[in-house]
Design a protein around this motif. Structure first.
Motif, PDB file in Angstrom:
ATOM      1  N   LEU A 686       0.829  -1.214   0.000  1.00  0.00           N
ATOM      2  CA  LEU A 686       0.000   0.000   0.000  1.00  0.00           C
ATOM      3  C   LEU A 686       0.860   1.259   0.000  1.00  0.00           C
ATOM      4  CD1 LEU A 686      -3.068   0.880   0.396  1.00  0.00           C
ATOM      5  CD2 LEU A 686      -2.374   1.336   2.750  1.00  0.00           C
ATOM      6  N   VAL A 687       1.904   1.256   0.844  1.00  0.00           N
ATOM      7  CA  VAL A 687       2.779   2.442   0.928  1.00  0.00           C
ATOM      8  C   VAL A 687       3.482   2.654  -0.416  1.00  0.00           C
ATOM      9  CG1 VAL A 687       4.800   3.448   2.060  1.00  0.00           C
ATOM     10  CG2 VAL A 687       3.122   2.188   3.415  1.00  0.00           C
ATOM     11  N   LEU A 688       3.936   1.545  -1.011  1.00  0.00           N
ATOM     12  CA  LEU A 688       4.635   1.687  -2.296  1.00  0.00           C
ATOM     13  C   LEU A 688       3.692   2.241  -3.368  1.00  0.00           C
ATOM     14  CD1 LEU A 688       6.773  -1.562  -2.132  1.00  0.00           C
ATOM     15  CD2 LEU A 688       7.669   0.772  -2.276  1.00  0.00           C
ATOM     16  N   ASN A 689       2.434   1.761  -3.331  1.00  0.00           N
ATOM     17  CA  ASN A 689       1.456   2.287  -4.306  1.00  0.00           C
ATOM     18  C   ASN A 689       1.183   3.765  -4.104  1.00  0.00           C
ATOM     19  OD1 ASN A 689       1.138  -0.080  -5.634  1.00  0.00           O
ATOM     20  ND2 ASN A 689      -0.578  -0.793  -4.357  1.00  0.00           N
ATOM     21  N   LEU A 690       1.004   4.107  -2.822  1.00  0.00           N
ATOM     22  CA  LEU A 690       0.752   5.520  -2.503  1.00  0.00           C
ATOM     23  C   LEU A 690       1.912   6.392  -2.980  1.00  0.00           C
ATOM     24  CD1 LEU A 690      -0.632   5.671   1.160  1.00  0.00           C
ATOM     25  CD2 LEU A 690      -1.732   6.474  -0.925  1.00  0.00           C
ATOM     26  N   ALA A 691       3.129   5.902  -2.696  1.00  0.00           N
ATOM     27  CA  ALA A 691       4.330   6.651  -3.042  1.00  0.00           C
ATOM     28  C   ALA A 691       4.397   6.865  -4.552  1.00  0.00           C
ATOM     29  CB  ALA A 691       5.569   5.919  -2.544  1.00  0.00           C
ATOM     30  N   GLN A 692       4.063   5.811  -5.274  1.00  0.00           N
ATOM     31  CA  GLN A 692       4.110   5.929  -6.727  1.00  0.00           C
ATOM     32  C   GLN A 692       3.075   6.935  -7.200  1.00  0.00           C
ATOM     33  OE1 GLN A 692       3.352   2.337  -8.885  1.00  0.00           O
ATOM     34  NE2 GLN A 692       4.910   2.856 -10.415  1.00  0.00           N
ATOM     35  N   LEU A 693       1.876   6.820  -6.581  1.00  0.00           N
ATOM     36  CA  LEU A 693       0.775   7.700  -6.972  1.00  0.00           C
ATOM     37  C   LEU A 693       1.125   9.169  -6.760  1.00  0.00           C
ATOM     38  CD1 LEU A 693      -2.167   7.319  -7.927  1.00  0.00           C
ATOM     39  CD2 LEU A 693      -2.858   7.454  -5.533  1.00  0.00           C
ATOM     40  N   PHE A 694       1.771   9.461  -5.618  1.00  0.00           N
ATOM     41  CA  PHE A 694       2.020  10.874  -5.304  1.00  0.00           C
ATOM     42  C   PHE A 694       3.477  11.283  -5.516  1.00  0.00           C
ATOM     43  CE2 PHE A 694      -1.675   9.743  -2.563  1.00  0.00           C
ATOM     44  CZ  PHE A 694      -2.606  10.490  -3.257  1.00  0.00           C
ATOM     45  N   GLY A 695       4.272  10.393  -6.077  1.00  0.00           N
ATOM     46  CA  GLY A 695       5.646  10.749  -6.456  1.00  0.00           C
ATOM     47  C   GLY A 695       6.629  10.850  -5.313  1.00  0.00           C
ATOM     48  N   PHE A 696       6.502   9.985  -4.317  1.00  0.00           N
ATOM     49  CA  PHE A 696       7.490   9.973  -3.229  1.00  0.00           C
ATOM     50  C   PHE A 696       8.505   8.854  -3.445  1.00  0.00           C
ATOM     51  CE2 PHE A 696       3.517  11.275  -0.867  1.00  0.00           C
ATOM     52  CZ  PHE A 696       3.872  12.599  -0.714  1.00  0.00           C
ATOM     53  N   SER A 697       9.743   9.060  -2.954  1.00  0.00           N
ATOM     54  CA  SER A 697      10.680   7.940  -2.858  1.00  0.00           C
ATOM     55  C   SER A 697      10.304   7.161  -1.599  1.00  0.00           C
ATOM     56  CB  SER A 697      12.127   8.399  -2.671  1.00  0.00           C
ATOM     57  OG  SER A 697      12.375   9.525  -3.432  1.00  0.00           O
ATOM     58  N   VAL A 698      10.787   5.904  -1.522  1.00  0.00           N
ATOM     59  CA  VAL A 698      10.474   5.102  -0.340  1.00  0.00           C
ATOM     60  C   VAL A 698      11.763   4.560   0.246  1.00  0.00           C
ATOM     61  CG1 VAL A 698       9.292   3.039   0.512  1.00  0.00           C
ATOM     62  CG2 VAL A 698       8.212   4.453  -1.241  1.00  0.00           C
ATOM     63  N   VAL A 699      11.863   4.653   1.575  1.00  0.00           N
ATOM     64  CA  VAL A 699      12.996   4.063   2.284  1.00  0.00           C
ATOM     65  C   VAL A 699      12.421   3.085   3.306  1.00  0.00           C
ATOM     66  CG1 VAL A 699      14.934   4.481   3.853  1.00  0.00           C
ATOM     67  CG2 VAL A 699      14.470   6.099   2.010  1.00  0.00           C
ATOM     68  N   ALA A 700      12.933   1.861   3.325  1.00  0.00           N
ATOM     69  CA  ALA A 700      12.469   0.893   4.327  1.00  0.00           C
ATOM     70  C   ALA A 700      13.419   0.942   5.521  1.00  0.00           C
ATOM     71  CB  ALA A 700      12.435  -0.500   3.726  1.00  0.00           C
ATOM     72  N   GLU A 701      12.838   0.996   6.724  1.00  0.00           N
ATOM     73  CA  GLU A 701      13.672   1.090   7.935  1.00  0.00           C
ATOM     74  C   GLU A 701      13.873  -0.288   8.545  1.00  0.00           C
ATOM     75  OE1 GLU A 701      12.971   4.897  10.438  1.00  0.00           O
ATOM     76  OE2 GLU A 701      11.007   3.994  10.125  1.00  0.00           O
ATOM     77  N   GLY A 702      14.995  -0.439   9.240  1.00  0.00           N
ATOM     78  CA  GLY A 702      15.201  -1.606  10.096  1.00  0.00           C
ATOM     79  C   GLY A 702      15.293  -2.944   9.379  1.00  0.00           C
ATOM     80  N   ILE A 703      16.005  -2.968   8.247  1.00  0.00           N
ATOM     81  CA  ILE A 703      16.169  -4.262   7.558  1.00  0.00           C
ATOM     82  C   ILE A 703      17.261  -5.040   8.295  1.00  0.00           C
ATOM     83  CG2 ILE A 703      16.619  -5.399   5.355  1.00  0.00           C
ATOM     84  CD1 ILE A 703      16.063  -2.606   4.053  1.00  0.00           C
ATOM     85  N   GLU A 704      16.891  -6.194   8.813  1.00  0.00           N
ATOM     86  CA  GLU A 704      17.852  -6.978   9.596  1.00  0.00           C
ATOM     87  C   GLU A 704      18.254  -8.270   8.890  1.00  0.00           C
ATOM     88  OE1 GLU A 704      16.245  -7.466  13.524  1.00  0.00           O
ATOM     89  OE2 GLU A 704      16.749  -5.410  14.074  1.00  0.00           O
ATOM     90  N   THR A 705      17.401  -8.755   7.986  1.00  0.00           N
ATOM     91  CA  THR A 705      17.709 -10.050   7.366  1.00  0.00           C
ATOM     92  C   THR A 705      17.667  -9.960   5.844  1.00  0.00           C
ATOM     93  OG1 THR A 705      15.412 -10.740   7.291  1.00  0.00           O
ATOM     94  CG2 THR A 705      16.603 -11.246   9.309  1.00  0.00           C
ATOM     95  N   GLU A 706      18.286 -10.957   5.249  1.00  0.00           N
ATOM     96  CA  GLU A 706      18.278 -10.998   3.782  1.00  0.00           C
ATOM     97  C   GLU A 706      16.875 -11.266   3.257  1.00  0.00           C
ATOM     98  OE1 GLU A 706      21.333 -13.814   2.826  1.00  0.00           O
ATOM     99  OE2 GLU A 706      22.918 -12.352   3.285  1.00  0.00           O
ATOM    100  N   GLN A 707      16.112 -12.059   4.031  1.00  0.00           N
ATOM    101  CA  GLN A 707      14.731 -12.355   3.621  1.00  0.00           C
ATOM    102  C   GLN A 707      13.905 -11.070   3.545  1.00  0.00           C
ATOM    103  OE1 GLN A 707      16.463 -13.955   5.839  1.00  0.00           O
ATOM    104  NE2 GLN A 707      16.165 -16.188   5.654  1.00  0.00           N
TER     105      GLN A 707
END
Ligand code: C2E
Ligand code: MG
Ligand code: MG
Length: 748
Positions: A686-707
């Protein structure tokens, strides 16, 4: 001796009509005959029998010696007349008894008629005066008629004096009540005492109706006045208008009292009038209905009584007026914070044991001030107040302590259940014809826990609970002693923070944001650390406390300064990496903070493209109306804006579409276990869709694993930060890290 002087008539002479009407006394009085000549006493009693038969006195008592009489008089306070033989045990036994009565027993009311069988032993005039002896009679001179007249007139005298004494006691009560009034600000107890006294003065006891009514304007018609207090058998509601039957009964007297501002009396009705010269203060009337027609004497007493209490009523009006100013909220006409503090102040230990404080605040009220008209907001406040008043059956009082915060004091046994309070946090209101949902935050404090707290401390504690609840997103919270421990701990941290600022105990750590596809850094996030005596304290410990206490902007200015320094150091080493720094709405409202950024760009020639301000979604949305223009202003300076912890707040689509931001940072909570967690997957999509719709970049926080990384990549999220790549590092460490991780130019 002297029996022949009595003429036994069938019909006793009537007592004068005035005395017959003297119905205000709780006793009619008793006659006491003191004589050692038993046969004289017998005939005396016989001659006075009609006084008892006709109910003019309660009883005739006898004693045959001064000693016996002294005991009787000491135990009965309603002996009205003593017919006293002078010569008994001794020549002057009677006179000594008089001395005992007046000086030892302190009874100045009882009327004393001296009788003697021996002419020539009449007491001297000065003795008569000294002991307040009313009459002296030679037994041989006094016949039946004279005896009856003497007794009747002395009875009358006693009753007048007794009545005055009662009134004096009544006045004393009123004076005491006035004193109480001054300290307790309590008009009710004053009025109640007044009503009781009036009932007593007109001889009605507690069952006759006496009531205190008030009107707002001196010319208000009778049916516009309302009942302040009532005493009597009827069930009459205070605060209501006067019942019809009393209106009819007292109507003409009320008209007369309003016309000339005086007390009025008619038959068995009295109305005492206490007008007020002050504007906007009430006018008081005491209405009383006696059992019998009022005597002139009653009327006179009531007049005197009225004069004495009028200043009390003036005081009430004045205190009311002052109370209105000091203790009422001028907009809602309900109690204010001063009232709450005063109530808390006057509560003793036992009161606190039985009382709880419920504080209710309208969420996000400030941010709505820009969206809605004043009228609409006021409507929301009044609605909320009415709903609160409806929720609680009975309260000590509901007060408004801030624009959008109410405080309710109530007895424990009249409290509202926690469940009901929790349900109450969701509200619907009809504003400008539209249904609007809004939420409340509610905290409850049992004052039994607050014995050692001052009123101000209780107030602060409840307010801080409101703040904490809101921060934690909890709609309802009940005070527990552990909360106090936490507060004390926070207080300690706050004090240490002040020193930390002066001692420069802060430093920055920087965490890289990387391109998930290439693992090259594309940016950094500056995170503040506090090093206190070799111990590093994480921001989640001190940032919330700094926010609550208003110190946050000082800290964020430090973080900003350190960020600018870091940018310059990196620049010197040839790294042109954008750094984001965390800010709160309070910072953005602060002109020093904004000025600092502007100066960094203008004076220190910092490339604004390398600055990225992070503000949480919750704060940005709660304060959208006020914050967005500031974000736009920063945007115009070419500074980037990131919306932090996205997904944890409640964004409105309308706001997102117009938000002056470049980047959305997906909160760590949604990244955790992304591959397995379906719900998180939906949020990220949903966030990625919203971002695309309104032209935002997206940063994911707290990636701890390769999965987690793979799941993000598979959904099209390309930028992230997390321990998988790098932990936040101090600058020297980061510089080493950068040697093996070449920054990538464009962040996307
Ligand atoms: P934030 O802005 O969302 O910062 C990200 C937090 O996540 C940082 O915590 C960071 O160390 C942590 N983090 C990054 N990667 C991982 C990961 O893979 N796993 C886990 N478990 N955590 C990760 P930190 O530094 O403790 O900061 C916490 C929060 O404190 C920040 O959240 C930010 O809201 C606030 N904060 C930090 N520095 C400042 C500041 O200078 N000013 C203000 N106003 N707030 C700050
Ligand atoms: Mg952040
Ligand atoms: Mg975050």
């Amino acid at each position: 001796m002297g029996d022949e002087k009595f003429v036994f008539l069938d019909d006793a002479a009537e007592l004068p009509p005035k005395a017959a009407k003297q119905s205000t006394l709780k006793t009619k009085g008793k006659i006491l005959s003191v004589d050692d000549d038993l046969s004289y006493q017998q005939s005396l009693l016989y001659s006075l029998r009609d006084f008892v038969a006709k109910g003019d006195v309660d009883e005739i008592l006898t004693a045959n010696s001064a000693a016996e009489a002294a005991t009787l008089i000491a135990t009965q306070d309603d002996i009205a007349v003593i017919l006293l033989d002078v010569v008994m045990e001794d020549d002057d036994a009677g006179l000594r008894l008089v001395e005992t009565i007046r000086n030892v027993q302190g009874n100045s009311l009882v009327r004393i008629v001296l009788l003697t069988g021996q002419p020539g032993v009449a007491p001297r005039k000065d003795v008569m005066a000294q002991y307040d002896i009313d009459e002296y009679w030679n037994k041989s001179e006094i016949d039946y008629d004279i005896m009856k007249a003497v007794v009747a007139s002395n009875l009358r005298a006693w009753r007048s004096m007794y009545q005055l004494e009662q009134a004096r006691v009544g006045l004393q009560l009123v004076i005491d009540a006035s004193r109480k009034l001054a300290s307790k600000y309590d008009k009710n107890s004053f009025i109640q005492v007044v009503l009781n006294e009036v009932a007593l003065l007109i001889g009605g006891g507690t069952s006759v109706p006496t009531l205190c009514v008030a009107t707002q304007s001196p010319n208000d018609s009778f049916d516009k006045s309302y009942i302040l207090a009532y005493s009597g058998d009827d069930v009459v509601q205070t605060g209501q208008s006067i019942p019809q039957h009393l209106c009819r009964q007292f109507g003409p007297l009320y008209e007369a009292a309003v016309a000339d501002h005086r007390h009025h009396f008619s038959d068995n009705l009295s109305i005492l009038c206490f007008p007020n010269n002050q504007e906007e203060s009430s006018h008081y009337f005491i209405l009383a209905e006696g059992r019998e027609p009022l005597s002139e004497y009653n009327i006179h007493l009531l007049q005197v009584f009225g004069e004495n209490i009028s200043s009390g009523f003036m005081k009430i009006a004045l205190i009311n007026q002052l109370s209105n100013l000091a203790y009422l909220d001028s907009e809602l006409q309900i109690y204010n914070q001063n009232w709450l503090l005063r109530e808390l102040e006057t509560m003793n230990h036992a009161d606190r044991e039985q009382t709880e404080l419920v504080m209710i605040s309208i969420d996000n009220f400030d941010s709505q001030t820009l969206t809605f008209s004043e009228k609409t907001l006021f409507q929301m406040i009044t609605d909320t107040h009415q709903k609160i008043a409806g929720l609680f059956n009975k309260t000590i009082g509901v007060s408004r302590i801030e624009t959008s915060i109410f405080a309710v004091l109530c007895n424990n046994d009249e409290s509202v259940s926690d469940e009901a309070l929790l349900n109450f946090t969701n509200q619907v209101s009809q504003v400008d014809g539209e249904i609007r949902n809004y939420t409340l935050t509610i905290v409850k404090v049992d004052l039994a826990h607050m014995d050692s707290f001052s009123p101000m401390q209780i107030l602060y504690l409840a307010k801080s609970m409101l703040y904490t609840s809101r921060q934690k997103g909890r709609a309802f919270m009940v005070y527990s002693p552990s909360y106090q421990e936490k507060l004390l701990n926070d207080y300690q941290i706050l004090n240490d923070l002040k020193t930390a600022i002066v001692e420069h105990e802060f430093f920055l750590v920087l965490q890289p944001k990387v391109d998930l596809r290439t693992e090259h850094p594309v940016g950094l996030e500056a995170l503040l650390r506090w090093k206190k005596q070799e111990q590093v304290i994480p921001p989640n410990v001190f940032i919330p406390i700094a926010e609550k206490s208003g110190m946050i902007t000082k800290l964020d200015l430090i973080a900003l300064e350190l960020t600018i320094e870091a940018l310059k150091s990196l620049d010197k080493k040839g790294y042109h990496v954008p750094i984001s720094f965390n800010a709160t709405v309070k910072d953005l409202y602060d002109s020093n903070y904004i000025q600092f950024i502007e100066e960094a760009i203008a004076v220190e020639h910092i490339d604004p493209d390398l600055l990225d301000v992070e503000i949480t979604e919750t704060q940005a949305m709660d304060s959208y109306e006020k914050v967005n223009p500031i974000l736009e202003r920063l945007h115009n300076l070419h500074i980037h804006v990131s919306i932090d912890d996205f997904g944890t707040g409640y964004s409105s689509l309308a706001h997102i579409s117009k938000l002056a931001a470049d980047t959305i940072k997906i909160d760590r909570a949604f990244v955790t276990n992304l591959r397995e967690d379906k719900a998180n997957q939906q949020v990220v999509e949903l966030v990625l869709n919203l971002a695309q719709l309104f032209g935002f970049s997206v940063v994911a926080e707290g990636i701890e694993t390769e999965q987690e990384r793979d799941a993000l990549l598979s959904k099209g999220c390309h930028i992230g930060q997390g321990y998988l790549y790098a932990k936040p590092m101090p600058l020297p460490e980061l510089l080493t890290w950068l040697e093996t991780h070449e920054p990538q130019k464009v962040m996307n």
